[in-house]
Design a protein around this motif. Structure first.
Motif, PDB file in Angstrom:
ATOM      1  N   PRO A 485     -11.610 -13.310   7.942  1.00 34.51           N
ATOM      2  CA  PRO A 485     -10.423 -13.578   6.379  1.00 34.51           C
ATOM      3  C   PRO A 485      -9.461 -12.866   6.797  1.00 34.51           C
ATOM      4  N   ILE A 486      -8.313 -13.854   5.568  1.00 36.54           N
ATOM      5  CA  ILE A 486      -6.718 -13.775   5.714  1.00 36.54           C
ATOM      6  C   ILE A 486      -6.450 -12.147   5.124  1.00 36.54           C
ATOM      7  N   ASN A 487      -6.041 -11.332   5.804  1.00 37.32           N
ATOM      8  CA  ASN A 487      -5.335 -10.035   5.455  1.00 37.32           C
ATOM      9  C   ASN A 487      -3.736  -9.168   4.388  1.00 37.32           C
ATOM     10  N   ASN A 488      -3.781 -10.592   3.726  1.00 43.19           N
ATOM     11  CA  ASN A 488      -2.450 -10.190   3.305  1.00 43.19           C
ATOM     12  C   ASN A 488      -2.552  -9.835   1.703  1.00 43.19           C
ATOM     13  N   ALA A 489      -0.518  -9.051   1.880  1.00 41.95           N
ATOM     14  CA  ALA A 489      -0.672  -8.344   0.691  1.00 41.95           C
ATOM     15  C   ALA A 489       1.048  -9.048   0.062  1.00 41.95           C
ATOM     16  N   GLU A 490       1.741  -9.202  -0.768  1.00 47.77           N
ATOM     17  CA  GLU A 490       2.828  -9.456  -1.418  1.00 47.77           C
ATOM     18  C   GLU A 490       3.977  -7.947  -2.150  1.00 47.77           C
ATOM     19  N   VAL A 491       5.247  -7.248  -1.464  1.00 45.40           N
ATOM     20  CA  VAL A 491       4.757  -6.557  -2.371  1.00 45.40           C
ATOM     21  C   VAL A 491       6.221  -6.877  -3.509  1.00 45.40           C
ATOM     22  N   ASN A 492       6.988  -6.314  -4.268  1.00 46.97           N
ATOM     23  CA  ASN A 492       8.187  -6.579  -4.724  1.00 46.97           C
ATOM     24  C   ASN A 492       8.450  -5.431  -6.372  1.00 46.97           C
ATOM     25  N   LEU A 493       9.736  -5.454  -5.508  1.00 50.49           N
ATOM     26  CA  LEU A 493      10.386  -3.390  -5.834  1.00 50.49           C
ATOM     27  C   LEU A 493      11.354  -4.313  -7.431  1.00 50.49           C
ATOM     28  N   THR A 494      11.371  -4.086  -8.279  1.00 47.27           N
ATOM     29  CA  THR A 494      11.616  -4.303  -9.136  1.00 47.27           C
ATOM     30  C   THR A 494      12.983  -3.061 -10.190  1.00 47.27           C
ATOM     31  N   LEU A 495      14.185  -3.953  -9.933  1.00 53.17           N
ATOM     32  CA  LEU A 495      15.218  -2.179 -10.387  1.00 53.17           C
ATOM     33  C   LEU A 495      15.508  -2.319 -12.145  1.00 53.17           C
ATOM     34  N   PRO A 496      15.766  -1.713 -12.895  1.00 52.53           N
ATOM     35  CA  PRO A 496      16.506  -1.325 -13.628  1.00 52.53           C
ATOM     36  C   PRO A 496      18.039  -2.107 -13.644  1.00 52.53           C
ATOM     37  N   LYS A 497      18.619  -3.093 -14.215  1.00 46.81           N
ATOM     38  CA  LYS A 497      20.253  -4.051 -14.720  1.00 46.81           C
ATOM     39  C   LYS A 497      20.715  -2.581 -13.848  1.00 46.81           C
ATOM     40  N   LYS A 498      20.478  -1.590 -14.866  1.00 45.31           N
ATOM     41  CA  LYS A 498      22.158  -0.684 -14.690  1.00 45.31           C
ATOM     42  C   LYS A 498      20.822   0.347 -15.604  1.00 45.31           C
ATOM     43  N   SER A 499      21.067   1.905 -14.543  1.00 43.12           N
ATOM     44  CA  SER A 499      21.227   2.883 -14.489  1.00 43.12           C
ATOM     45  C   SER A 499      21.796   3.969 -15.051  1.00 43.12           C
ATOM     46  N   ILE A 565      26.148   8.026  -8.055  1.00 43.01           N
ATOM     47  CA  ILE A 565      24.782   7.692  -7.179  1.00 43.01           C
ATOM     48  C   ILE A 565      24.702   6.478  -6.554  1.00 43.01           C
ATOM     49  N   SER A 566      24.800   6.240  -5.268  1.00 48.66           N
ATOM     50  CA  SER A 566      24.082   5.425  -4.625  1.00 48.66           C
ATOM     51  C   SER A 566      23.329   5.872  -3.547  1.00 48.66           C
ATOM     52  N   ALA A 567      21.923   4.799  -3.618  1.00 46.81           N
ATOM     53  CA  ALA A 567      20.355   5.638  -3.188  1.00 46.81           C
ATOM     54  C   ALA A 567      19.751   3.982  -2.723  1.00 46.81           C
ATOM     55  N   SER A 568      18.726   4.850  -2.017  1.00 43.71           N
ATOM     56  CA  SER A 568      17.738   3.607  -2.025  1.00 43.71           C
ATOM     57  C   SER A 568      16.317   4.078  -1.868  1.00 43.71           C
ATOM     58  N   ALA A 569      16.069   2.273  -1.942  1.00 43.61           N
ATOM     59  CA  ALA A 569      14.280   3.132  -2.664  1.00 43.61           C
ATOM     60  C   ALA A 569      13.538   2.179  -1.413  1.00 43.61           C
ATOM     61  N   VAL A 570      11.959   2.703  -0.337  1.00 47.11           N
ATOM     62  CA  VAL A 570      11.704   1.841   0.474  1.00 47.11           C
ATOM     63  C   VAL A 570      10.515   1.725  -0.510  1.00 47.11           C
ATOM     64  N   LEU A 571       9.857   0.626  -1.077  1.00 47.43           N
ATOM     65  CA  LEU A 571       8.423   0.198  -0.822  1.00 47.43           C
ATOM     66  C   LEU A 571       7.366   0.290  -0.176  1.00 47.43           C
ATOM     67  N   SER A 572       6.179   0.603   0.170  1.00 46.81           N
ATOM     68  CA  SER A 572       6.084  -0.234   1.718  1.00 46.81           C
ATOM     69  C   SER A 572       4.216   0.118   1.315  1.00 46.81           C
ATOM     70  N   PHE A 573       3.873  -0.620   1.729  1.00 48.36           N
ATOM     71  CA  PHE A 573       1.955  -1.089   1.327  1.00 48.36           C
ATOM     72  C   PHE A 573       1.509  -1.690   2.762  1.00 48.36           C
ATOM     73  N   GLY A 574       0.418  -0.795   3.289  1.00 45.30           N
ATOM     74  CA  GLY A 574       0.480  -0.660   4.875  1.00 45.30           C
ATOM     75  C   GLY A 574       1.147  -1.397   5.631  1.00 45.30           C
ATOM     76  N   GLN A 575       2.084  -2.742   6.578  1.00 40.25           N
ATOM     77  CA  GLN A 575       2.454  -2.914   7.057  1.00 40.25           C
ATOM     78  C   GLN A 575       3.885  -4.113   6.133  1.00 40.25           C
ATOM     79  N   ILE A 576       3.559  -3.607   5.445  1.00 38.81           N
ATOM     80  CA  ILE A 576       4.874  -4.337   4.415  1.00 38.81           C
ATOM     81  C   ILE A 576       5.740  -3.084   3.613  1.00 38.81           C
ATOM     82  N   GLN A 577       6.881  -3.393   4.211  1.00 39.12           N
ATOM     83  CA  GLN A 577       7.874  -3.126   3.247  1.00 39.12           C
ATOM     84  C   GLN A 577       8.605  -4.115   2.919  1.00 39.12           C
ATOM     85  N   GLN A 578       9.917  -2.971   1.929  1.00 42.92           N
ATOM     86  CA  GLN A 578      10.399  -3.968   1.098  1.00 42.92           C
ATOM     87  C   GLN A 578      11.377  -3.097   0.511  1.00 42.92           C
TER      88      GLN A 578
END
Length: 628
Positions: A485-499, A565-578
């Motif tokens: 079996p091919i066990n594969n996922a894609e994650v994508n993080l969408t940020l607002p244009k301006k906050s 403010i300058s910050a960061s976000a990390v999205l993870s799912f299993g071994q995948i990170q963005q």
């Protein structure tokens, strides 16, 4: 005086019949029958049965003239019998799914305590069958009788048939030699369940399913097809879906529903290819628990599941447990083979099954179990799918989809430790009492699970036009192994244009399964830093099917009106990170942002209109216009 000893095995009740001169008189306890039975199975599945039988006379004046053995649900050949005088005459009949063997004795053994010993042998090809990579051994249970004394059975299996996967009941003893595996069972076990054993390591099927979707409307429509789902008994690999669906979602019953967008009057053909590995018992627990709301749903009445009927309620109060309900249904209902000749078999429901117990097929066995279980507050639902059988007399299929595709139906109930547990009271009834409660087998493939509704979704095989209803659209065959079996996922993080600080903002996480197998029990986690305080959010994803896309929102609120403010976000799912940067502007900059101003104006207008309409409505209510 003569004695006609009749002993019944399988589904027939044991009885004894004495013949005095020409008059028949029933009696019991005059003779005791002791058995030592050897079942020897060869590499091709052919079974030789040797029964060493001793009739013990418990009377001073009677003698055994004949002996009758009834074997439930098994055809036999090459029947022979002999005692110390030589060969004995035998007569064999097969009717009503039962083999009757009558042995005529030459000796007149008269006197209390006297014994008559003889050997009965026969062959059959119905005890051991190979299904794909699995060998199955099924010996019907014995009917209880006070006339049966000792009963020991040894089942000898070649080691070449593979390692034992399960045995029900557990053998009293096991002896392994270089060539065979020998299992011993006793009378109590055979009276209780019969013998069911499987040999082999795994069972894999390849499937090719065809669906027809037709939009008869003048507007575009979204339509679904049901795919074979992952559950506690099976592991799915979806190698190809053509054309690809817009999305695949999981409904509340765990079904995989692939969605398509059809234009007005459009018709499309969908082909689905894949493999499924099947297990005889739950090998995992996808749903860890169910809520009270789900319990309420799975115990309420539905069409065909009449839990509010007085008989159903009384039986539920009497039986109370899934096992007792299974035993009642499989013994109370009788399978009606004549209904298989109908062009389309009508589903009649639980109440009809109770009122017409001799007119049941798999749907009635299933519906009656579900109705009684639900009335007993045991969550229960229906499973429909493909079931492999080599002998439709013993393991019939009767979910008739217009003759083209014949599927099978069976129930499942919720167990807090195991999750959803599948059983098959139909095959339990038709196979001579083989236990399909403690285990299923390696031959049931789930297409759909119905609990929230008793009639939807519909399974593969039912997506057809009326004119092509006899066309075969379900193709299932054995496969050597499950493809990697091919066990594969894609994650994508969408940020607002301006906050802007002190205003809420959201991050959108998109999760897509681009592999061929489901991703089960993974966490989608979002962690942030630099927002004044670190924030972590975790969402557990019970199951994400192939071709599925899921969106999740994470909402935040920052402090500090005049601070950038300058910050960061990390999205993870299993071994995948963005990882993505987050930039938050001071609130005062919103005053020069055209989009923000436009949004603010729009909100103001909407609020003003709402207040105006509310005021008019209140005014009319306060000062009604008189009809005069």
């Amino acid at each position: 005086m003569r004695f006609f000893a009749r002993v019944s095995l399988g589904i027939i009740i044991v009885s004894s019949l004495w013949i005095i001169s020409t008059n028949n008189a029933k009696a019991e306890g005059e003779f005791q029958s002791d058995y030592k039975v050897q079942y020897t199975i060869d590499k091709s599945g052919h079974t030789s049965v040797v029964q060493n039988i001793i009739l013990k006379n418990k009377t001073p004046n009677f003698y055994a003239d004949k002996f009758e053995l009834k074997i439930g649900s098994t055809k036999v050949a090459d029947v022979q019998a002999r005692d110390e005088t030589g060969e004995l005459q035998t007569d064999v009949k097969f009717e009503n799914n039962t083999t009757s063997i009558t042995v005529s004795f030459k000796q007149k053994v008269i006197g209390e305590g006297k014994q008559l010993s003889f050997v009965l042998t026969y062959n059959t090809n119905e005890i051991a069958t190979k299904s794909g990579q699995i060998w199955e051994v099924s010996i019907p249970k014995l009917a209880k009788s006070t006339d049966t004394g000792i009963y020991d059975a040894i089942v000898s299996i070649p080691r070449a048939l593979g390692p034992i996967a399960f045995a029900i009941p557990e053998p009293v003893s096991t002896n392994l030699t270089l060539q065979t595996q020998d299992f011993t069972f006793n009378k109590d076990q055979l009276f209780s369940t019969g013998i069911a054993m499987s040999f082999g390591e795994k069972q894999v099927f390849a499937f090719n399913l065809k669906y027809l979707l037709t939009n008869i409307n003048l507007t575009s429509q979204t339509m679904d097809i049901s795919l074979p789902p992952d559950n506690n008994y099976q592991k799915i690999v979806l190698e190809d879906i053509n054309p690809k669906p817009v999305d695949v979602r999981v409904d509340n019953d765990g079904n995989f529903l692939a969605s398509y967008r059809l234009s007005p009057k459009q018709q499309i053909n969908v082909g689905v290819k894949g493999e499924v590995e099947v297990f005889s018992k739950p090998f995992r627990k996808i749903e860890k628990s169910i809520t009270q709301a789900q319990i309420d749903t799975y115990t309420e009445p539905q069409r065909y599941w009449e839990t509010d009927n007085s008989f159903v309620r009384d039986k539920a109060q009497e039986l109370k447990t899934p096992e007792k309900i299974y035993q009642f249904v499989s013994s109370y209902l009788t399978y009606n083979n004549d209904r298989l000749n109908q062009q389309k078999i009508e589903r009649k429901g639980a109440l009809s099954a109770y009122n017409n117990p001799k007119d049941a097929v798999c749907m009635e066995f299933t519906d009656l179990f579900i109705a009684i279980a639900r009335a007993a507050k045991i969550p229960a639902r229906e499973v429909e799918g493909y079931a492999y059988t080599q002998n439709e007399r013993l393991r019939p299929l009767s979910l008739n989809l217009y003759q083209g595709d014949i599927l099978h139906a069976w129930p499942e109930y919720w167990d807090d430790k195991l999750g959803w547990v599948q059983i098959d009271p139909t095959w339990g009834a038709t196979s001579g009492g083989i236990d399909y409660f403690s285990k299923l087998d390696f031959n049931h493939v789930t297409f759909i699970q119905r609990g929230e509704a008793s009639t939807s979704p519909i399974p593969a095989g039912a997506y057809k036009e009326e004119k092509s209803r006899n066309e075969k659209t379900v193709f299932v065959e054995f496969a050597e192994q499950l493809p990697n079996p091919i066990n594969n996922a894609e994650v994508n993080l969408t940020l607002p244009k301006k906050s802007y600080s002190s205003l809420p903002f959201k991050l959108l996480a998109t999760l897509t399964n681009t592999g061929t197998t489901s991703i089960i029990g993974q966490d989608l986690a979002l962690s942030t830093s630099g927002l004044g305080e670190n924030k972590d959010s975790t969402i557990n994803i019970p199951i994400l099917p192939p071709y599925a896309t899921k969106n999740y929102e994470f909402r935040f609120l920052t402090r500090g009106i005049f601070k950038k403010i300058s910050a960061s976000a990390v999205l993870s799912f299993g071994q995948i990170q963005q990882t993505a940067p987050i930039s938050i502007e001071p609130l005062y900059k919103a005053a020069i942002d055209p989009m923000f101003i436009l949004s603010l104006v729009g909100v103001t207008i909407i609020v003003a209109i709402g207040l105006y309409l509310y005021g008019r409505t209140k005014h009319k209510t306060k000062f009604p216009i008189s009809p005069h």
